[in-house]
Design a protein around this motif. Structure first.
Motif, PDB file in Angstrom:
ATOM      1  N   ILE A  12      31.885  34.234  52.094  1.00 49.53           N
ATOM      2  CA  ILE A  12      31.177  34.931  51.033  1.00 49.53           C
ATOM      3  C   ILE A  12      31.967  34.671  49.765  1.00 49.53           C
ATOM      4  CG2 ILE A  12      30.589  37.211  50.103  1.00 49.53           C
ATOM      5  CD1 ILE A  12      30.360  38.162  53.054  1.00 49.53           C
ATOM      6  N   GLU A  13      31.290  34.291  48.698  1.00 53.10           N
ATOM      7  CA  GLU A  13      31.967  34.069  47.421  1.00 53.10           C
ATOM      8  C   GLU A  13      31.151  34.680  46.288  1.00 53.10           C
ATOM      9  OE1 GLU A  13      33.567  30.282  46.473  1.00 53.10           O
ATOM     10  OE2 GLU A  13      34.139  29.848  48.548  1.00 53.10           O
ATOM     11  N   HIS A  14      31.849  35.332  45.363  1.00 51.81           N
ATOM     12  CA  HIS A  14      31.221  35.909  44.173  1.00 51.81           C
ATOM     13  C   HIS A  14      32.105  35.639  42.965  1.00 51.81           C
ATOM     14  CE1 HIS A  14      28.082  38.251  46.175  1.00 51.81           C
ATOM     15  NE2 HIS A  14      28.968  38.535  47.109  1.00 51.81           N
ATOM     16  N   PHE A  15      31.482  35.634  41.804  1.00 54.03           N
ATOM     17  CA  PHE A  15      32.181  35.497  40.532  1.00 54.03           C
ATOM     18  C   PHE A  15      31.784  36.684  39.663  1.00 54.03           C
ATOM     19  CE2 PHE A  15      32.169  34.027  36.068  1.00 54.03           C
ATOM     20  CZ  PHE A  15      33.493  33.653  35.946  1.00 54.03           C
ATOM     21  N   GLN A  16      32.763  37.319  39.014  1.00 51.34           N
ATOM     22  CA  GLN A  16      32.505  38.464  38.157  1.00 51.34           C
ATOM     23  C   GLN A  16      33.385  38.371  36.916  1.00 51.34           C
ATOM     24  OE1 GLN A  16      30.583  40.754  36.909  1.00 51.34           O
ATOM     25  NE2 GLN A  16      30.529  42.132  38.652  1.00 51.34           N
ATOM     26  N   ILE A  17      32.829  38.736  35.776  1.00 50.23           N
ATOM     27  CA  ILE A  17      33.612  38.864  34.552  1.00 50.23           C
ATOM     28  C   ILE A  17      33.701  40.347  34.226  1.00 50.23           C
ATOM     29  CG2 ILE A  17      33.717  38.385  32.073  1.00 50.23           C
ATOM     30  CD1 ILE A  17      32.272  35.743  32.630  1.00 50.23           C
TER      31      ILE A  17
ATOM     32  N   ILE B  95      37.290  35.499  40.902  1.00 52.08           N
ATOM     33  CA  ILE B  95      36.650  34.759  41.987  1.00 52.08           C
ATOM     34  C   ILE B  95      37.011  35.517  43.261  1.00 52.08           C
ATOM     35  CG2 ILE B  95      36.497  32.604  43.289  1.00 52.08           C
ATOM     36  CD1 ILE B  95      37.253  31.165  40.667  1.00 52.08           C
ATOM     37  N   PHE B  96      35.997  36.062  43.889  1.00 50.42           N
ATOM     38  CA  PHE B  96      36.160  36.837  45.115  1.00 50.42           C
ATOM     39  C   PHE B  96      35.717  35.978  46.297  1.00 50.42           C
ATOM     40  CE2 PHE B  96      34.038  39.047  48.506  1.00 50.42           C
ATOM     41  CZ  PHE B  96      35.001  39.944  48.914  1.00 50.42           C
ATOM     42  N   ARG B  97      36.505  36.032  47.375  1.00 50.37           N
ATOM     43  CA  ARG B  97      36.139  35.327  48.604  1.00 50.37           C
ATOM     44  C   ARG B  97      36.419  36.219  49.822  1.00 50.37           C
ATOM     45  NH1 ARG B  97      38.928  31.496  45.484  1.00 50.37           N
ATOM     46  NH2 ARG B  97      37.664  29.681  44.929  1.00 50.37           N
ATOM     47  N   HIS B  98      35.497  36.183  50.761  1.00 50.47           N
ATOM     48  CA  HIS B  98      35.719  36.790  52.077  1.00 50.47           C
ATOM     49  C   HIS B  98      35.438  35.664  53.068  1.00 50.47           C
ATOM     50  CE1 HIS B  98      34.977  40.502  54.882  1.00 50.47           C
ATOM     51  NE2 HIS B  98      35.816  39.615  55.400  1.00 50.47           N
ATOM     52  N   THR B  99      36.507  35.101  53.618  1.00 54.02           N
ATOM     53  CA  THR B  99      36.414  33.856  54.387  1.00 54.02           C
ATOM     54  C   THR B  99      36.681  34.055  55.877  1.00 54.02           C
ATOM     55  OG1 THR B  99      38.743  33.330  53.975  1.00 54.02           O
ATOM     56  CG2 THR B  99      37.136  32.502  52.373  1.00 54.02           C
ATOM     57  N   ASN B 100      36.430  32.995  56.620  1.00 55.92           N
ATOM     58  CA  ASN B 100      36.680  32.894  58.063  1.00 55.92           C
ATOM     59  C   ASN B 100      35.676  33.668  58.925  1.00 55.92           C
ATOM     60  OD1 ASN B 100      38.900  31.259  57.566  1.00 55.92           O
ATOM     61  ND2 ASN B 100      40.278  33.015  57.472  1.00 55.92           N
ATOM     62  N   TRP B 101      34.470  33.848  58.404  1.00 56.88           N
ATOM     63  CA  TRP B 101      33.400  34.431  59.219  1.00 56.88           C
ATOM     64  C   TRP B 101      33.023  33.421  60.297  1.00 56.88           C
ATOM     65  CZ3 TRP B 101      30.938  39.202  58.592  1.00 56.88           C
ATOM     66  CH2 TRP B 101      31.341  39.945  57.485  1.00 56.88           C
TER      67      TRP B 101
ATOM     68  N   TYR C 219      26.074  41.524  50.327  1.00 55.88           N
ATOM     69  CA  TYR C 219      25.458  42.485  49.404  1.00 55.88           C
ATOM     70  C   TYR C 219      26.483  43.538  48.965  1.00 55.88           C
ATOM     71  CZ  TYR C 219      22.701  46.593  48.087  1.00 55.88           C
ATOM     72  OH  TYR C 219      22.205  47.703  47.453  1.00 55.88           O
ATOM     73  N   ASN C 220      27.183  44.119  49.933  1.00 60.48           N
ATOM     74  CA  ASN C 220      28.121  45.209  49.625  1.00 60.48           C
ATOM     75  C   ASN C 220      29.320  44.737  48.819  1.00 60.48           C
ATOM     76  OD1 ASN C 220      27.210  47.891  50.712  1.00 60.48           O
ATOM     77  ND2 ASN C 220      26.777  46.540  52.435  1.00 60.48           N
ATOM     78  N   TRP C 221      29.765  43.496  48.999  1.00 62.66           N
ATOM     79  CA  TRP C 221      30.842  42.988  48.151  1.00 62.66           C
ATOM     80  C   TRP C 221      30.366  42.836  46.710  1.00 62.66           C
ATOM     81  CZ3 TRP C 221      35.420  44.029  49.231  1.00 62.66           C
ATOM     82  CH2 TRP C 221      35.970  43.870  50.497  1.00 62.66           C
ATOM     83  N   ALA C 222      29.107  42.472  46.514  1.00 61.16           N
ATOM     84  CA  ALA C 222      28.566  42.406  45.151  1.00 61.16           C
ATOM     85  C   ALA C 222      28.586  43.799  44.516  1.00 61.16           C
ATOM     86  CB  ALA C 222      27.151  41.829  45.164  1.00 61.16           C
TER      87      ALA C 222
ATOM     88  N   PHE D 267      30.685  46.176  45.316  1.00 62.65           N
ATOM     89  CA  PHE D 267      32.106  46.435  45.087  1.00 62.65           C
ATOM     90  C   PHE D 267      32.541  45.845  43.739  1.00 62.65           C
ATOM     91  CE2 PHE D 267      36.404  44.744  45.151  1.00 62.65           C
ATOM     92  CZ  PHE D 267      37.175  45.787  45.626  1.00 62.65           C
ATOM     93  N   LEU D 268      32.162  44.597  43.476  1.00 61.25           N
ATOM     94  CA  LEU D 268      32.549  43.949  42.221  1.00 61.25           C
ATOM     95  C   LEU D 268      31.887  44.634  41.025  1.00 61.25           C
ATOM     96  CD1 LEU D 268      32.555  40.250  43.382  1.00 61.25           C
ATOM     97  CD2 LEU D 268      34.549  41.616  42.737  1.00 61.25           C
ATOM     98  N   TYR D 269      30.658  45.075  41.199  1.00 61.86           N
ATOM     99  CA  TYR D 269      29.987  45.826  40.137  1.00 61.86           C
ATOM    100  C   TYR D 269      30.720  47.152  39.893  1.00 61.86           C
ATOM    101  CZ  TYR D 269      26.444  48.379  37.545  1.00 61.86           C
ATOM    102  OH  TYR D 269      25.789  49.119  36.601  1.00 61.86           O
ATOM    103  N   SER D 270      31.135  47.804  40.956  1.00 65.37           N
ATOM    104  CA  SER D 270      31.893  49.056  40.854  1.00 65.37           C
ATOM    105  C   SER D 270      33.216  48.831  40.133  1.00 65.37           C
ATOM    106  CB  SER D 270      32.141  49.619  42.256  1.00 65.37           C
ATOM    107  OG  SER D 270      32.903  50.790  42.221  1.00 65.37           O
TER     108      SER D 270
END
Length: 144
Positions: free
Chosen positions: A4-9, A99-105, A117-120, A122-125
């Motif tokens: 899972i990868e997300h980008f947030q500013i 840059i957020f990553r949750h790897t090794n699934w 979805y929930n990590w997104a 989290f980043l919004y929070s």
């Protein structure tokens, strides 16, 4: 393996974002307020999301204002075990790029999709807390 990868500013200096990600107070405001957290490499931290959802996550790497890496070593959600969660931080004009990553699934499953979805959220929070002083912890969420 899947990731899972997300980008947030975040409109906040990197030291503020790093502090939120590496303190019990910060994580309780943006993720879950039912936690035991110690910010030392090798520390095993406990995060709870209701009565039947607990994860033990070890701090693997800390580079001040640059990087945070955790590894899930035990969880009521078996798909989390041996996965790695990381935050790469970079400041640009007093804004923090994450840059957020949750790897090794092991596979793309319903749990994987739900966590994505929930990590997104989290980043919004995290963004809401750093920019306005109020995050959205699991316990205060009105949605899942």
């Amino acid at each position: 393996m899947s990731s899972i990868e997300h980008f947030q500013i975040v409109n906040s200096p990197v030291q503020n974002v790093y502090e939120v990600l590496t303190t019990e107070k910060g994580l309780s405001e943006i993720w879950t307020n039912d936690l035991n957290f110690n910010n030392e490499i090798g520390a095993i931290n406990v995060f709870r999301f209701g009565e039947r959802d607990e994860s033990k996550i070890r701090v693997e790497e800390l580079i001040v204002n640059k990087k945070v890496v955790w590894k899930c070593i035990e969880s009521d959600e078996p798909e989390w075990i041996n996965t790695t969660i990381s935050f790469d931080l970079e400041e640009n004009n007093e804004k923090t790029e994450i840059i957020f990553r949750h790897t090794n699934w092991q596979d793309i499953t319903t749990c994987y999709r739900s966590c994505n979805y929930n990590w997104a959220i989290f980043l919004y929070s995290l963004k809401q807390y750093c920019e306005g002083g109020k995050g959205i912890s699991y316990q205060t969420r009105k949605f899942s």
